[in-house]
Motif scaffolding. Sequence first.
Motif, short mmCIF file in Angstrom:
data_model
loop_
_atom_site.label_atom_id
_atom_site.label_comp_id
_atom_site.label_asym_id
_atom_site.label_seq_id
_atom_site.Cartn_x
_atom_site.Cartn_y
_atom_site.Cartn_z
N ALA A 234 2.80 2.82 -6.60
CA ALA A 234 3.77 1.94 -5.24
C ALA A 234 4.15 0.61 -5.56
O ALA A 234 5.18 0.10 -5.29
CB ALA A 234 2.88 2.51 -3.31
N SER A 235 2.95 0.25 -6.46
CA SER A 235 3.61 -1.83 -6.57
C SER A 235 5.14 -1.28 -7.29
O SER A 235 5.50 -2.55 -7.42
CB SER A 235 2.49 -2.31 -7.40
N ILE A 236 5.25 -0.74 -8.05
CA ILE A 236 5.97 -0.38 -9.11
C ILE A 236 7.59 0.18 -8.89
O ILE A 236 8.94 -1.45 -8.70
CB ILE A 236 5.85 0.21 -10.42
N LEU A 237 7.67 0.82 -7.92
CA LEU A 237 8.69 1.44 -7.52
C LEU A 237 8.83 1.19 -6.23
O LEU A 237 10.01 0.78 -6.04
CB LEU A 237 8.48 3.26 -7.27
N PHE A 238 8.31 0.69 -4.98
CA PHE A 238 8.01 0.21 -3.29
C PHE A 238 8.02 -1.11 -3.84
O PHE A 238 8.06 -1.39 -2.33
CB PHE A 238 7.63 0.91 -3.00
N ARG A 239 7.57 -1.96 -4.87
CA ARG A 239 6.90 -3.87 -5.13
C ARG A 239 5.85 -3.53 -3.77
O ARG A 239 5.39 -4.45 -3.10
CB ARG A 239 7.67 -4.20 -4.14
N ASP A 240 5.09 -2.08 -3.60
CA ASP A 240 4.01 -2.70 -2.29
C ASP A 240 3.09 -1.25 -2.06
O ASP A 240 3.91 0.11 -2.61
CB ASP A 240 5.29 -1.77 -0.24
N ALA A 241 1.86 -1.80 -2.93
CA ALA A 241 0.60 -1.39 -3.27
C ALA A 241 0.49 0.15 -1.94
O ALA A 241 0.18 1.10 -2.13
CB ALA A 241 -0.06 -1.86 -3.65
N SER A 242 0.36 -0.62 -0.82
CA SER A 242 0.23 0.01 0.15
C SER A 242 0.80 1.28 0.65
O SER A 242 0.76 1.78 1.63
CB SER A 242 0.15 -0.74 1.86
N LYS A 243 2.04 1.82 0.16
CA LYS A 243 2.71 3.17 0.10
C LYS A 243 2.67 3.81 -0.50
O LYS A 243 3.62 4.56 -1.39
CB LYS A 243 4.41 3.04 -0.62
N ALA A 244 1.01 4.24 -1.42
CA ALA A 244 1.05 4.76 -2.23
C ALA A 244 0.35 6.42 -1.96
O ALA A 244 0.80 7.03 -2.67
CB ALA A 244 -1.24 4.16 -2.12
N SER A 245 0.72 6.25 -0.92
CA SER A 245 0.78 8.00 0.67
C SER A 245 1.96 8.38 -0.71
O SER A 245 2.65 9.62 -0.89
CB SER A 245 -0.07 7.69 1.86
N LYS A 246 3.18 7.64 0.06
CA LYS A 246 3.50 8.03 -0.51
C LYS A 246 4.42 8.13 -2.17
O LYS A 246 5.22 8.85 -2.52
CB LYS A 246 5.63 6.57 0.36
N ALA A 247 3.86 7.44 -2.61
CA ALA A 247 4.24 7.73 -4.40
C ALA A 247 2.97 8.49 -4.89
O ALA A 247 3.28 9.76 -5.52
CB ALA A 247 3.33 6.16 -4.82
N ALA A 248 2.13 9.17 -4.33
CA ALA A 248 1.25 10.17 -4.26
C ALA A 248 2.35 11.30 -4.41
O ALA A 248 2.05 12.54 -4.85
CB ALA A 248 0.02 10.49 -3.69
N ASP A 249 3.15 11.71 -3.08
CA ASP A 249 3.84 12.29 -2.75
C ASP A 249 4.76 12.51 -4.26
O ASP A 249 5.14 13.45 -4.14
CB ASP A 249 4.66 12.72 -1.58
N ALA A 250 5.58 11.98 -4.70
CA ALA A 250 6.14 11.36 -5.71
C ALA A 250 5.77 12.26 -7.23
O ALA A 250 6.38 13.07 -7.43
CB ALA A 250 7.07 10.19 -5.97
N LEU A 251 4.60 11.71 -7.39
CA LEU A 251 3.60 12.01 -8.77
C LEU A 251 3.68 13.42 -8.25
O LEU A 251 3.30 13.63 -10.27
CB LEU A 251 2.61 10.78 -8.67
N LYS A 252 2.86 13.94 -7.58
CA LYS A 252 2.65 15.48 -7.18
C LYS A 252 1.58 15.94 -8.72
O LYS A 252 1.74 15.99 -9.77
CB LYS A 252 3.88 16.40 -8.56
N LEU A 253 0.29 15.08 -8.09
CA LEU A 253 -0.72 14.93 -8.54
C LEU A 253 -1.69 15.67 -8.85
O LEU A 253 -2.73 16.07 -9.22
CB LEU A 253 -1.08 13.40 -9.28
N THR A 254 -1.76 16.36 -7.53
CA THR A 254 -2.51 17.48 -7.42
C THR A 254 -2.94 18.64 -8.44
O THR A 254 -2.02 18.36 -9.17
CB THR A 254 -2.61 18.04 -6.08
N ALA A 255 -3.69 19.32 -8.67
CA ALA A 255 -4.04 20.38 -9.44
C ALA A 255 -3.28 21.69 -8.61
O ALA A 255 -2.70 22.69 -9.87
CB ALA A 255 -5.74 20.81 -9.33
N LYS A 256 -3.28 21.38 -7.79
CA LYS A 256 -2.06 22.98 -7.42
C LYS A 256 -0.30 22.57 -7.56
O LYS A 256 0.22 23.78 -8.50
CB LYS A 256 -1.71 22.84 -5.80
N ASP A 257 -0.35 21.13 -8.05
CA ASP A 257 1.27 20.84 -8.65
C ASP A 257 1.55 20.87 -10.39
O ASP A 257 2.14 21.48 -10.28
CB ASP A 257 1.35 19.36 -8.23
N LEU A 258 -0.02 20.34 -10.29
CA LEU A 258 -0.30 20.70 -11.68
C LEU A 258 -0.02 21.75 -12.66
O LEU A 258 0.90 22.17 -13.34
CB LEU A 258 -0.25 20.01 -12.73
#
Length: 322
Positions: A234-258
């Motif tokens: 979020a800090s890199i893409l949105f310049r705002d670490a508070s948008k971590a939940s949005k970044a988590a969706d973009a990363l698709k980092l859960t076991a189900k996703d992978l």
Amino acid sequence: MATGTGYALDFERPLIELEKKIDELKALSTSGSVDFSSEISKLEKKAKKLQTEIFSDLSRWQVVQLARHSARPFFLDYVQHLFTDYFELSGDRRFGEDTSLIGGFARFDGKPVMVLGHQKGRTTKENMSRNFGMPRPEGYRKALRLMELAERFEKPIFTFVDTMGAYPGIGAEERGQAEAIAVNLEVMSRLKVPIISTVLGEGGSGGALAIGVGNRVLMMQNSIYSVISPEGCASILFRDASKASKAADALKLTAKDLLEMKVIDEVIQEPAGGAHRDPPKAAEALGKALRKHLGQLSGMSPDELVRDRYNKFRAFGVFSGR
């Protein structure tokens, strides 16, 4: 093993408050003054329904929070439950000891194996001692020494991932953090013994991958595995670490996703409400998965194991050419 919830995540609070009411009524019933069995039964049914509603449709950010839960079972908790005769080996034989990445010989179902993994702490003092589960170069070089030792004695290797990432401090960089991780990746790719890697909680960046090059890669249901943390992304893409939940969706980092992307081989189901609510049951599920995959790999020759591992990682991604 760790028990209890330690602290309540925001989405857990309604359930935990209801469970406290049930415990209070049970305590009053035990005293013998009043019988609350009918009320307790109704509340238990309500709690079970609420638990199903909460945990059946978690967002990716909620999974991230569960993966980081302070009461979640750690590497040594699983070692205590699944392995016997664990004998920890220390030092990288170059610089020193790193207590955030530990391992040694143990027995799994009576047979000798090598186990190693990231270890976090629960208290501030423990976390300082374990460097919050973030290894320095000596930790990765120790892991490499242990894995090569396992190959020498022809013993299977179990690795357990649970780290935010490799420690980014100046000293770590001066001692060759990137080189230590790179060498682990190269050597693990050619080890001639079965390697099973399991993500227990957080699987962050190269710090996780450095012990994650396995013939089989498994993930606990509420664990995460990603090239970067949601906050860092979020800090890199949105310049705002508070948008971590949005970044988590973009990363698709859960076991189900992978699993859907075929990056991992199996998702290990956790007890209702997460591994921290019933660590022994979580360990039982993990042990069952480890036995299954070790059984599949045990019939392979050393060269077949190397080829199997190579083919697994070579198949990642989509390639096109002219």
